[in-house]
Write a protein that holds these residues in place. Structure first.
Motif, PDB file in Angstrom:
ATOM      1  N   ILE A 237       6.951  -0.664  -9.961  1.00 13.09           N
ATOM      2  CA  ILE A 237       6.994  -0.283  -8.680  1.00 13.09           C
ATOM      3  C   ILE A 237       4.920   0.169  -8.164  1.00 13.09           C
ATOM      4  CG2 ILE A 237       6.919   1.579  -6.753  1.00 13.09           C
ATOM      5  CD1 ILE A 237       9.466   2.899  -8.267  1.00 13.09           C
ATOM      6  N   GLU A 238       4.688   0.235  -9.239  1.00 14.08           N
ATOM      7  CA  GLU A 238       2.932   0.199  -9.294  1.00 14.08           C
ATOM      8  C   GLU A 238       2.616  -1.139  -8.996  1.00 14.08           C
ATOM      9  OE1 GLU A 238      -1.521   1.659 -10.149  1.00 14.08           O
ATOM     10  OE2 GLU A 238       1.027   2.112 -11.776  1.00 14.08           O
ATOM     11  N   ALA A 241       3.531  -2.896  -5.149  1.00 20.54           N
ATOM     12  CA  ALA A 241       2.907  -1.937  -4.720  1.00 20.54           C
ATOM     13  C   ALA A 241       1.573  -3.073  -4.157  1.00 20.54           C
ATOM     14  CB  ALA A 241       2.756  -0.686  -4.298  1.00 20.54           C
ATOM     15  N   GLU A 245       3.457  -6.241   1.556  1.00 25.25           N
ATOM     16  CA  GLU A 245       4.786  -6.617   1.668  1.00 25.25           C
ATOM     17  C   GLU A 245       4.986  -8.211   2.166  1.00 25.25           C
ATOM     18  OE1 GLU A 245       4.029  -4.909   5.619  1.00 25.25           O
ATOM     19  OE2 GLU A 245       4.071  -2.193   4.739  1.00 25.25           O
ATOM     20  N   GLN A 269       7.365   8.240  -5.975  1.00 25.46           N
ATOM     21  CA  GLN A 269       6.940   7.886  -6.417  1.00 25.46           C
ATOM     22  C   GLN A 269       5.111   8.304  -5.371  1.00 25.46           C
ATOM     23  OE1 GLN A 269       7.147   6.838  -9.219  1.00 25.46           O
ATOM     24  NE2 GLN A 269       5.488   5.444  -8.766  1.00 25.46           N
ATOM     25  N   THR A 271       2.684   7.776  -1.818  1.00 26.52           N
ATOM     26  CA  THR A 271       2.949   7.180  -0.829  1.00 26.52           C
ATOM     27  C   THR A 271       2.365   5.709  -0.923  1.00 26.52           C
ATOM     28  OG1 THR A 271       2.272   9.142   0.073  1.00 26.52           O
ATOM     29  CG2 THR A 271       2.033   7.452   1.844  1.00 26.52           C
ATOM     30  N   GLY A 272       2.836   4.685  -0.207  1.00 24.65           N
ATOM     31  CA  GLY A 272       2.380   3.603  -0.311  1.00 24.65           C
ATOM     32  C   GLY A 272       3.339   2.392  -1.188  1.00 24.65           C
ATOM     33  N   ARG A 273       5.022   2.943  -1.807  1.00 26.73           N
ATOM     34  CA  ARG A 273       4.774   2.733  -2.413  1.00 26.73           C
ATOM     35  C   ARG A 273       6.169   1.384  -1.260  1.00 26.73           C
ATOM     36  NH1 ARG A 273       7.840   8.143  -1.398  1.00 26.73           N
ATOM     37  NH2 ARG A 273       9.471   7.895   0.144  1.00 26.73           N
ATOM     38  N   PRO A 274       6.503   0.868  -2.153  1.00 24.32           N
ATOM     39  CA  PRO A 274       6.935  -0.272  -1.315  1.00 24.32           C
ATOM     40  C   PRO A 274       8.598  -0.342  -1.315  1.00 24.32           C
ATOM     41  CG  PRO A 274       7.065  -0.967  -3.839  1.00 24.32           C
ATOM     42  CD  PRO A 274       6.388   0.204  -3.752  1.00 24.32           C
TER      43      PRO A 274
END
Length: 412
Positions: A237-238, A241, A245, A269, A271-274
């Motif tokens: 996930i990192e 991110a 987008e 996760q 903040t800022g996760r996709p």
């Protein structure tokens, strides 16, 4: 999936003399399943013994360990496969009482039903013990999707030699490895190599899961077990991110996992996760994706047969890695690299598995160029090597049908 396909093939074999050729409805002609079962299956014939070829009056019954697909195929699942889906030294130790309880439940059921044949699928830590108990009871046992003892703990081949009557292997190099060590093994092809390309159009798939068809899609496959996902998904996930987008991210939900649990884990996760779309099957997601991030295992073969370039990642607990690494006897972790005999896809394992490294290696294959073309060519060669040459021009022979032909000869 393998167990369900085999059950269907055995039923076909019990009603036709043309066992060696795929019949209409062969899983290779219609399946797009993404999960892999690792289950022991007991098979019992209820017809007259000694028949050369079973007929409609010689029915087959199945019981054992399985999941939704095997139940749908007609297997009476005494134990749900989810209850045995554990990985890692510490996790296995903590689950030992439950695993042994389920093991004895299965053996007690075998004593009650007295099967004519046992089929064990993958999962060697559990299944060689099942095979041992079947041997004690004089029940022939077939190992379908044989253990990867060639990768580590090669001394355990003696367990197959002692307790298994026939090993059906799905990787081309395995037949020679096992035969050289006294195991009666036959390469029957890999079931995934026969799966057709998904038929759903990209636009329809995008509408179904609210994806932007104009963007490149990236499939995320962190594993099929809870601990695997806990170890792999946060870094995946990192990486997503960091990619930003401009991409759509798809995460197929393995049948061994709960969708709500996955959603909660993603929600933990920072903040800022996709935005990640949870989808039900892996193959359509891979088919329509530009690239993928795939945890080591059978999922790497799924990506190969869907011709999807990917980066292989994996992380285990520190203790598991410390104990296991010195015992590994192969030069690669990714199955596609082992089959090819060279590095077709990059491998990021343990400390090398960082979000920055994932993004860097993905960047090499997201764009058209020599690296992407070389990987696509390598994946195509891997897929071709997993197929069995046709016996006759125009014939279609499923791996499951080849396995069923051999199993029925033992049963008869």
């Amino acid at each position: 999936m393998y167990g369900a396909q085999l059950i269907e093939a055995l039923r076909r074999a019990a009603t036709t003399k043309n066992v060696g050729t795929a019949a209409p409805g062969c899983p290779a002609e219609r399946s797009s399943a993404a999960a892999v079962g690792k289950n022991p299956v007991e098979l019992r014939s209820t017809g007259q013994p000694g028949a050369a070829v079973p007929t409609q009056t010689n029915q087959l019954e199945f019981f054992g360990v399985g999941g939704e697909r095997m139940r749908a195929a007609g297997c009476d699942t005494i134990i749900d496969a989810k209850d045995l889906s554990v990985v890692g030294i510490t996790e296995i130790v903590s689950h030992l009482p439950k695993i042994y309880r389920l093991f004895h439940k299965l053996i007690a059921e075998a004593d009650k039903r007295r099967p004519d044949l046992a089929i064990v699928i993958d999962s060697p830590a559990f299944n060689w013990r099942v095979a041992r108990e079947m041997k004690k009871r004089g029940i022939p046992t077939v190992y379908y999707v044989a253990p990867q003892f060639w990768a580590w703990r090669q001394g355990r081949v003696r367990l197959l030699r002692k307790y298994i009557d026939k090993a059906l292997v799905i990787f081309p190099f395995e037949e020679q490895f096992y035969r050289e060590r006294g195991v009666d093994a036959t390469f029957v092809g890999h079931p995934l190599a026969e799966l057709p390309n998904p038929t759903i159009a990209r636009a329809d798939y995008a509408a179904q899961f609210r994806l932007d068809p104009a963007k490149h899609w990236i499939t995320l496959m962190p594993g099929s077990r809870v601990k695997e996902v806990r170890m792999n998904l946060p870094t995946i996930i990192e990486a997503a991110a960091l990619l930003g987008e401009q991409y759509e991210f798809l995460l197929p939900v393995a049948p061994t996992l709960e969708r709500n649990w996955l959603q909660a884990l993603i929600g933990q996760q920072e903040t800022g996760r996709p935005n990640i779309a949870l989808v039900p099957e892996a193959l359509p997601a891979l088919w329509h994706s530009r690239t993928a991030i795939v945890a080591s295992g059978t999922a790497t073969v799924e990506a190969a047969v869907m011709s999807t370039p990917f980066v292989m990642v994996y992380r285990v607990g520190a203790l598991t890695y410390l104990v296991g690494k010195p015992r590994v006897k192969v030069p690669h972790f990714a199955m596609v690299n082992l089959i090819a005999g060279e590095e077709v896809v990059p491998e990021l394992v343990q400390n090398d598995f960082t979000a920055q490294n994932v993004v860097a290696r993905l960047g090499e294959i997201l764009v058209d160029g020599s690296r992407r073309e070389r990987m696509l060519q390598g994946l195509a060669e891997v897929k071709a090597s997993l197929r069995i040459p046709e016996k006759a021009p125009g014939s279609i022979q499923c791996t499951a049908d080849r396995a069923a032909e051999i199993i029925m000869s033992l049963l008869n």
